[in-house]
Scaffold this motif. Structure first.
Motif, mmCIF file in Angstrom:
data_model
loop_
_atom_site.group_PDB
_atom_site.id
_atom_site.type_symbol
_atom_site.label_atom_id
_atom_site.label_comp_id
_atom_site.label_asym_id
_atom_site.label_seq_id
_atom_site.Cartn_x
_atom_site.Cartn_y
_atom_site.Cartn_z
ATOM 1 N N LYS A 50 0.851 -1.182 0.000
ATOM 2 C CA LYS A 50 0.000 0.000 0.000
ATOM 3 C C LYS A 50 0.893 1.240 0.000
ATOM 4 N N ILE A 51 0.769 2.025 -1.050
ATOM 5 C CA ILE A 51 1.605 3.213 -1.213
ATOM 6 C C ILE A 51 0.702 4.440 -1.320
ATOM 7 N N TRP A 153 -5.672 1.361 5.925
ATOM 8 C CA TRP A 153 -4.337 0.769 5.869
ATOM 9 C C TRP A 153 -4.347 -0.725 6.196
ATOM 10 N N GLY A 154 -5.421 -1.240 6.776
ATOM 11 C CA GLY A 154 -5.484 -2.654 7.128
ATOM 12 C C GLY A 154 -4.669 -2.966 8.371
ATOM 13 N N LYS A 155 -4.799 -4.214 8.839
ATOM 14 C CA LYS A 155 -4.127 -4.618 10.077
ATOM 15 C C LYS A 155 -3.177 -5.798 9.894
ATOM 16 N N LYS A 161 3.491 -1.073 4.013
ATOM 17 C CA LYS A 161 2.692 0.153 4.028
ATOM 18 C C LYS A 161 3.633 1.363 4.060
ATOM 19 N N MET A 162 3.519 2.201 3.035
ATOM 20 C CA MET A 162 4.461 3.303 2.875
ATOM 21 C C MET A 162 3.779 4.592 2.441
ATOM 22 N N ILE A 163 4.280 5.675 2.976
ATOM 23 C CA ILE A 163 3.898 7.016 2.522
ATOM 24 C C ILE A 163 5.118 7.631 1.843
ATOM 25 N N PHE A 164 4.899 8.245 0.688
ATOM 26 C CA PHE A 164 5.923 9.050 0.025
ATOM 27 C C PHE A 164 5.383 10.466 -0.081
ATOM 28 N N LYS A 186 4.304 5.492 12.754
ATOM 29 C CA LYS A 186 5.137 4.400 13.280
ATOM 30 C C LYS A 186 4.303 3.424 14.089
ATOM 31 N N GLU A 187 3.361 3.946 14.844
ATOM 32 C CA GLU A 187 2.484 3.093 15.655
ATOM 33 C C GLU A 187 1.657 2.159 14.777
ATOM 34 N N LYS A 188 1.337 2.597 13.562
ATOM 35 C CA LYS A 188 0.543 1.788 12.632
ATOM 36 C C LYS A 188 1.411 0.996 11.656
ATOM 37 N N ASP A 189 2.718 0.965 11.906
ATOM 38 C CA ASP A 189 3.663 0.233 11.061
ATOM 39 C C ASP A 189 3.680 0.778 9.632
ATOM 40 N N ILE A 190 3.569 2.097 9.527
ATOM 41 C CA ILE A 190 3.604 2.770 8.233
ATOM 42 C C ILE A 190 4.879 3.588 8.152
ATOM 43 N N ILE A 191 5.623 3.378 7.083
ATOM 44 C CA ILE A 191 6.907 4.062 6.912
ATOM 45 C C ILE A 191 6.693 5.342 6.114
ATOM 46 N N VAL A 192 7.224 6.433 6.618
ATOM 47 C CA VAL A 192 7.147 7.713 5.905
ATOM 48 C C VAL A 192 8.485 7.989 5.228
ATOM 49 N N ASN A 193 8.450 8.092 3.907
ATOM 50 C CA ASN A 193 9.630 8.449 3.120
ATOM 51 C C ASN A 193 9.448 9.872 2.602
#
Length: 389
Positions: A50-51, A153-155, A161-164, A186-193
């Motif tokens: 998921k991007i 974002w799902g569980k 899971k990434m944000i750009f 970070k709490e949702k395991d989503i990486i911010v780039n």
């Protein structure tokens, strides 16, 4: 005497009741204990990448938008070859936000969800081409926070899971502190780039690097105005012609059918207007497993569920199938499917030769935005046991 009789009867009754209770306890103790097996936690059968792309659409960002339009298909084609740790192929979903544009609502922080998570590649392309730029306030923390709140974002912990987020103004602008948004991600395991459009050191000093570091993401600086160079190969024209034949294998149905068929053609035209190389890459994407159109194409719909032929009403069928029996419709669909698979196979074979030709010429074809996205994606995917074949 009567009192003694009553006392005797009461004693016998109490003793009997106690004996029965004790027997029941003993009987229960003697019964073997039943061990209730724990219900195994089933992992979802599908894994997703998921991007979310958060693009600055202020005045100075025309080059960024053009790179995104040109290189969407490179990203899709890259994921065609991705495998999860369980050897399955991940499904790709892309969401798109724009921010920093005066045409957007100030009450919403000059932020708009252009499209939520979707695997409809034609619609994603259409939305990208609909973006226009205009000066405005650029609130990075707020657009990250908004995407975290609005998107599904799902569980599944195995999903990638990434944000750009791309832009060129200080990362600190706006009421929403970017550190709080990064903490939520970070709490949702989503990486911010973060992708700073400008000088590397300027991006560092304006906190774009820190915005990525807080979630374990990557900071990148690009020249968003750099022109993407597409290397022409001897295979391009043939692939583009095959794409036209490929479109003829789609059987539109239902209320969406005609509209989506027109959208497919329109996005072919958009790609071609940018450059022939972009049209070629889109054609390659359309030959991949990630280009699925079950909601409006009967070939893809039947592949997902053959029972649709029993359920579909005649008014939802295209003109060439009206008045046909179910068997006749099925034969027609199967013939189109076989034709499609043959054309897609030819495109993939030619593309392999095309890529070899580009490699032999030792030229760098990738654009700045694509380099940034693919590098970060592969690095972060490897941490979740994704591989490329």
């Amino acid at each position: 005497m009567k009192y003694l009789k009553h006392l005797l009867v009461l004693t016998i009754f109490t003793y009997s009741l106690g004996s029965i209770y004790a027997c029941n306890i003993n009987a229960r103790e003697m019964e073997p204990k039943q061990i209730v097996p724990k219900t195994p936690i089933e992992k979802p059968s599908k894994q997703y990448v998921k991007i979310a792309l958060l693009l600055d659409t202020s005045n100075s960002m025309d080059g960024l938008i053009n790179q995104a339009k040109a290189q969407l298909w490179d990203i899709v084609n890259e994921f065609t070859h991705a495998k999860c740790g369980n050897e399955s192929r991940p499904l790709l979903q892309i969401a798109l936000y724009e921010y920093g544009n005066d045409n957007l609502s100030s009450r919403e922080g000059y932020i708009r969800q252009v499209i939520g998570f979707s695997n409809d590649l034609d619609e994603i392309s259409e939305k990208l081409f609909s973006l226009t730029t205009n000066g405005g306030e650029e609130y990075c923390g707020q657009v990250i926070h908004t995407s975290l709140k609005q998107l599904d974002w799902g569980k599944n912990a195995d999903d990638l899971k990434m944000i750009f987020i791309a832009g060129n103004e200080p990362f600190t602008q706006g009421k929403m502190n970017y550190r709080d948004a990064a903490s939520d991600a970070k709490e949702k395991d989503i990486i911010v780039n973060t992708i700073f459009c400008g000088n590397y050191n300027q991006g560092v000093s304006t906190m774009w690097k820190n915005g990525a570091t807080l979630t374990g993401g990557e900071y990148m600086a690009i020249d968003h105005n750099r022109q993407v160079v597409h290397i022409k190969t001897p295979y391009d024209d043939v692939i583009i012609k095959l794409n036209s034949k490929l479109n003829n294998t789609y059987i539109s149905y239902g209320a969406l059918g005609r509209q989506k068929k027109m959208q497919q053609s329109a996005q072919d035209s958009n790609a071609a207007e940018m450059e022939a190389g972009v049209a070629v890459k889109r054609s390659v994407s359309k030959s991949s497993r990630l280009y699925k159109n079950s909601k409006w194409d009967l070939v893809d719909a039947v592949e997902d569920d053959e029972e649709i032929l029993e359920e579909i009403v005649e008014e939802d069928l295209p003109a060439e199938l009206k008045g046909k029996s179910e068997n006749e419709i099925k034969e027609y669909v199967m013939a189109k499917k076989a034709e499609r698979e043959e054309i897609q196979g030819q495109i993939r074979e030619l593309n392999a030769k095309r890529e070899a030709y580009i490699a032999e010429n030792q030229k760098q074809e990738k654009g700045e935005l694509e380099n940034a996205l693919i590098t970060a994606i592969k690095n972060q995917a490897s941490k979740k046991n994704y591989i490329w074949d």
